[in-house]
Design a protein around this motif. Structure first.
Motif, PDB file in Angstrom:
ATOM      1  N   GLY A  81       0.864  -1.358  -0.029  1.00  0.00           N
ATOM      2  CA  GLY A  81      -0.180   0.116  -0.127  1.00  0.00           C
ATOM      3  C   GLY A  81       0.785   1.404   0.035  1.00  0.00           C
ATOM      4  O   GLY A  81       0.241   2.165   0.366  1.00  0.00           O
ATOM      5  N   GLY A  82       1.988   1.231  -0.178  1.00  0.00           N
ATOM      6  CA  GLY A  82       2.857   2.311  -0.193  1.00  0.00           C
ATOM      7  C   GLY A  82       3.347   2.538   1.373  1.00  0.00           C
ATOM      8  O   GLY A  82       4.030   3.654   1.444  1.00  0.00           O
ATOM      9  N   GLN A  83       3.190   1.962   2.259  1.00  0.00           N
ATOM     10  CA  GLN A  83       3.392   1.800   3.601  1.00  0.00           C
ATOM     11  C   GLN A  83       2.913   3.017   4.146  1.00  0.00           C
ATOM     12  O   GLN A  83       2.006   2.744   5.327  1.00  0.00           O
ATOM     13  CB  GLN A  83       5.201   1.572   3.781  1.00  0.00           C
ATOM     14  CG  GLN A  83       5.410   1.327   5.160  1.00  0.00           C
ATOM     15  CD  GLN A  83       5.291  -0.338   5.209  1.00  0.00           C
ATOM     16  OE1 GLN A  83       5.327  -1.090   4.258  1.00  0.00           O
ATOM     17  NE2 GLN A  83       4.668  -0.944   6.299  1.00  0.00           N
ATOM     18  N   PHE A  84       3.187   4.302   3.968  1.00  0.00           N
ATOM     19  CA  PHE A  84       2.681   5.448   4.719  1.00  0.00           C
ATOM     20  C   PHE A  84       2.047   6.027   3.665  1.00  0.00           C
ATOM     21  O   PHE A  84       2.244   6.465   2.420  1.00  0.00           O
ATOM     22  CB  PHE A  84       3.903   6.286   5.217  1.00  0.00           C
ATOM     23  CG  PHE A  84       4.713   5.861   6.169  1.00  0.00           C
ATOM     24  CD1 PHE A  84       5.424   4.607   6.056  1.00  0.00           C
ATOM     25  CD2 PHE A  84       4.338   6.372   7.427  1.00  0.00           C
ATOM     26  CE1 PHE A  84       6.347   4.272   6.958  1.00  0.00           C
ATOM     27  CE2 PHE A  84       5.238   5.650   8.515  1.00  0.00           C
ATOM     28  CZ  PHE A  84       6.131   4.629   8.178  1.00  0.00           C
ATOM     29  N   ARG A  85       0.610   6.147   3.689  1.00  0.00           N
ATOM     30  CA  ARG A  85      -0.171   6.642   2.859  1.00  0.00           C
ATOM     31  C   ARG A  85      -0.938   7.881   3.253  1.00  0.00           C
ATOM     32  O   ARG A  85      -1.307   8.086   4.358  1.00  0.00           O
ATOM     33  CB  ARG A  85      -1.560   5.784   2.639  1.00  0.00           C
ATOM     34  CG  ARG A  85      -1.089   4.468   1.937  1.00  0.00           C
ATOM     35  CD  ARG A  85      -2.405   3.713   1.486  1.00  0.00           C
ATOM     36  NE  ARG A  85      -3.117   4.434   0.304  1.00  0.00           N
ATOM     37  CZ  ARG A  85      -2.827   4.125  -0.916  1.00  0.00           C
ATOM     38  NH1 ARG A  85      -1.638   3.335  -1.183  1.00  0.00           N
ATOM     39  NH2 ARG A  85      -3.436   4.835  -1.797  1.00  0.00           N
ATOM     40  N   LEU A  86      -0.838   9.199   2.461  1.00  0.00           N
ATOM     41  CA  LEU A  86      -1.301  10.439   2.614  1.00  0.00           C
ATOM     42  C   LEU A  86      -2.307  10.887   1.787  1.00  0.00           C
ATOM     43  O   LEU A  86      -2.579  10.628   0.734  1.00  0.00           O
ATOM     44  CB  LEU A  86      -0.127  11.460   2.642  1.00  0.00           C
ATOM     45  CG  LEU A  86       1.164  11.268   3.363  1.00  0.00           C
ATOM     46  CD1 LEU A  86       2.301  12.262   2.958  1.00  0.00           C
ATOM     47  CD2 LEU A  86       0.945  11.275   4.712  1.00  0.00           C
ATOM     48  N   ARG A  90       2.619   0.541   9.594  1.00  0.00           N
ATOM     49  CA  ARG A  90       1.899   1.058   8.580  1.00  0.00           C
ATOM     50  C   ARG A  90       1.142   2.450   9.229  1.00  0.00           C
ATOM     51  O   ARG A  90       0.940   2.568  10.429  1.00  0.00           O
ATOM     52  CB  ARG A  90       0.729   0.325   7.804  1.00  0.00           C
ATOM     53  CG  ARG A  90       1.115  -1.146   7.354  1.00  0.00           C
ATOM     54  CD  ARG A  90      -0.134  -1.973   7.283  1.00  0.00           C
ATOM     55  NE  ARG A  90       0.256  -3.123   6.360  1.00  0.00           N
ATOM     56  CZ  ARG A  90      -0.178  -3.380   5.412  1.00  0.00           C
ATOM     57  NH1 ARG A  90      -0.977  -2.475   4.718  1.00  0.00           N
ATOM     58  NH2 ARG A  90       0.300  -4.569   4.713  1.00  0.00           N
ATOM     59  N   PHE A  91       1.045   3.254   8.150  1.00  0.00           N
ATOM     60  CA  PHE A  91       0.244   4.688   8.677  1.00  0.00           C
ATOM     61  C   PHE A  91      -0.830   4.999   7.666  1.00  0.00           C
ATOM     62  O   PHE A  91      -0.579   5.020   6.303  1.00  0.00           O
ATOM     63  CB  PHE A  91       1.191   5.657   8.666  1.00  0.00           C
ATOM     64  CG  PHE A  91       0.752   7.130   9.114  1.00  0.00           C
ATOM     65  CD1 PHE A  91       0.636   7.179  10.430  1.00  0.00           C
ATOM     66  CD2 PHE A  91       0.198   7.937   8.305  1.00  0.00           C
ATOM     67  CE1 PHE A  91      -0.210   8.444  10.721  1.00  0.00           C
ATOM     68  CE2 PHE A  91      -0.053   9.374   8.721  1.00  0.00           C
ATOM     69  CZ  PHE A  91      -0.335   9.484  10.157  1.00  0.00           C
ATOM     70  N   ASN A  92      -2.161   5.045   8.010  1.00  0.00           N
ATOM     71  CA  ASN A  92      -3.325   5.336   7.217  1.00  0.00           C
ATOM     72  C   ASN A  92      -3.181   4.268   6.114  1.00  0.00           C
ATOM     73  O   ASN A  92      -3.783   4.667   5.171  1.00  0.00           O
ATOM     74  CB  ASN A  92      -2.933   6.595   6.485  1.00  0.00           C
ATOM     75  CG  ASN A  92      -4.500   7.323   6.050  1.00  0.00           C
ATOM     76  OD1 ASN A  92      -5.350   6.832   6.449  1.00  0.00           O
ATOM     77  ND2 ASN A  92      -4.347   7.949   5.005  1.00  0.00           N
ATOM     78  N   ASN A  93      -3.036   3.047   6.386  1.00  0.00           N
ATOM     79  CA  ASN A  93      -3.027   2.056   5.525  1.00  0.00           C
ATOM     80  C   ASN A  93      -2.956   0.656   6.182  1.00  0.00           C
ATOM     81  O   ASN A  93      -2.273  -0.157   6.141  1.00  0.00           O
ATOM     82  CB  ASN A  93      -1.519   1.983   5.093  1.00  0.00           C
ATOM     83  CG  ASN A  93      -1.201   0.874   4.051  1.00  0.00           C
ATOM     84  OD1 ASN A  93      -2.122   0.519   3.239  1.00  0.00           O
ATOM     85  ND2 ASN A  93       0.219   0.562   4.115  1.00  0.00           N
ATOM     86  N   ARG A  94      -4.366   0.306   6.346  1.00  0.00           N
ATOM     87  CA  ARG A  94      -4.815  -0.935   7.186  1.00  0.00           C
ATOM     88  C   ARG A  94      -4.565  -2.271   6.401  1.00  0.00           C
ATOM     89  O   ARG A  94      -4.568  -1.896   5.195  1.00  0.00           O
ATOM     90  CB  ARG A  94      -5.968  -0.652   7.604  1.00  0.00           C
ATOM     91  CG  ARG A  94      -6.502   0.194   8.826  1.00  0.00           C
ATOM     92  CD  ARG A  94      -8.190   0.428   8.874  1.00  0.00           C
ATOM     93  NE  ARG A  94      -8.619  -0.702   9.155  1.00  0.00           N
ATOM     94  CZ  ARG A  94     -10.148  -0.913   8.796  1.00  0.00           C
ATOM     95  NH1 ARG A  94     -10.641   0.066   8.793  1.00  0.00           N
ATOM     96  NH2 ARG A  94     -10.791  -1.730   9.066  1.00  0.00           N
ATOM     97  N   PRO A  95      -4.137  -3.234   7.026  1.00  0.00           N
ATOM     98  CA  PRO A  95      -4.065  -4.501   6.455  1.00  0.00           C
ATOM     99  C   PRO A  95      -5.395  -4.797   5.772  1.00  0.00           C
ATOM    100  O   PRO A  95      -6.356  -4.629   6.402  1.00  0.00           O
ATOM    101  CB  PRO A  95      -3.764  -5.447   7.586  1.00  0.00           C
ATOM    102  CG  PRO A  95      -3.247  -4.762   8.683  1.00  0.00           C
ATOM    103  CD  PRO A  95      -3.721  -3.177   8.645  1.00  0.00           C
ATOM    104  N   GLU A  96      -5.153  -5.567   4.653  1.00  0.00           N
ATOM    105  CA  GLU A  96      -6.516  -5.723   4.071  1.00  0.00           C
ATOM    106  C   GLU A  96      -6.785  -7.164   3.405  1.00  0.00           C
ATOM    107  O   GLU A  96      -5.946  -7.835   2.922  1.00  0.00           O
ATOM    108  CB  GLU A  96      -6.961  -4.614   2.775  1.00  0.00           C
ATOM    109  CG  GLU A  96      -6.199  -4.887   1.585  1.00  0.00           C
ATOM    110  CD  GLU A  96      -6.360  -3.699   0.453  1.00  0.00           C
ATOM    111  OE1 GLU A  96      -7.308  -2.788   0.860  1.00  0.00           O
ATOM    112  OE2 GLU A  96      -6.092  -3.711  -0.624  1.00  0.00           O
TER     113      GLU A  96
END
Length: 281
Positions: A217-222, A268-274
């Protein structure tokens, strides 16, 4: 504001951040997509595929028992695993891997491909033997016909390569198809999303749908920016989450899972496991 008030505010903010990070790394999200495969029949309508990627056991973070329950709740017709089930920096987690595989197979047929961590573990054959003995079909540059009431699709699996950049092109040339499979709807399991365009180069094997992971997920999502970094794509990666299509071939789509576990970065940040659920329409 007094010193104690400032201190209390700082503690409160730090506590909120800790809670947020725990939620972001342990609270799984189920994401649903509805996809139409070209030339597919009515028998495929409503069939569900659960897509799991990048568990990185033992760095999975989430409860595997809870993961299995969430998968079972979706009542899938097929479960696919797109690589990096284990983490290369740890000894092969044989017990956890076998237990997870057996639990998933009890829900629906399970198919898997390798990821760079599985490949790089140095114990790939043992990894494959564990999954196979549990009932998982591991696709190593292979294709299999998945049938539902005399209708179906071709499921292709691309194995991990030591160096995809120098691998012979087109990149799917090693996937064996029978003559009858070439004109059927195709789904490709491939760990690396960054080779999206290359997966479409061979017209006899070009998949209608690609299921991939690897990018975390790009690890840290903004907001408005998306992921900040992913392996294979570097900074501000293009393919990290959701559905993508090629402008020249809009019917060919790729769904990238944000995955379950963590690799290089511990959180992760703003990027929950899915968990990704694809319903065919």
């Amino acid at each position: 504001m007094s010193g104690w008030s400032i201190f209390g505010t700082i503690i409160g903010l730090l506590l909120a951040l800790v809670i947020y990070l725990i939620v972001q790394n342990k609270w799984m999200q189920v994401k649903h997509f509805r996809i139409k495969l070209p030339y597919s029949g009515k028998s495929l309508t409503g069939k569900k595929i659960v897509h799991l990627s990048d568990l990185h056991i033992p760095r999975h973070g989430v409860s595997l028992a809870r993961l299995v329950k969430k998968v079972a709740a979706e009542k899938p017709d097929l479960i696919v695993l797109t690589g990096d089930l284990v983490d290369v920096r740890y000894d092969l987690p044989k017990v956890e891997l076998r237990s997870l595989a057996q639990s998933l197979v009890a829900i629906a047929p399970v198919y898997a491909v390798t990821g760079n961590h599985d490949f790089g573990s140095g114990r790939l054959q043992e990894w494959e033997d564990i999954l196979t003995s549990a009932g998982v079909r591991v696709l190593i540059d292979e294709a299999e016909w998945i049938e539902f009431d005399h209708d179906g699709f071709v499921l292709m699996g691309l194995s991990e390569k030591e160096n995809f950049e120098t691998a012979p092109k087109p990149i799917l040339r090693g996937v064996t198809l029978t003559e009858g499979m070439q004109m059927k709807p195709k789904i490709l399991l491939a760990h690396h999303p960054e080779f999206f365009e290359e997966y479409l180069m061979d017209l006899t094997r070009a998949p209608d749908l690609i299921l991939s992971g690897h990018a975390h997920g790009g690890q840290f999502r903004l907001p408005f920016i998306g992921g900040l970094f992913s392996p294979g794509q570097g900074k501000f990666p293009v393919y990290t989450d959701g559905v993508y299509f090629d402008p020249e071939l809009p019917s060919k789509r790729m769904i990238v899972s944000r995955g379950i576990g963590n690799s290089t970065f511990p959180f992760r940040f703003n990027n929950r496991p899915e968990i990704v659920v694809v319903t065919l329409i």
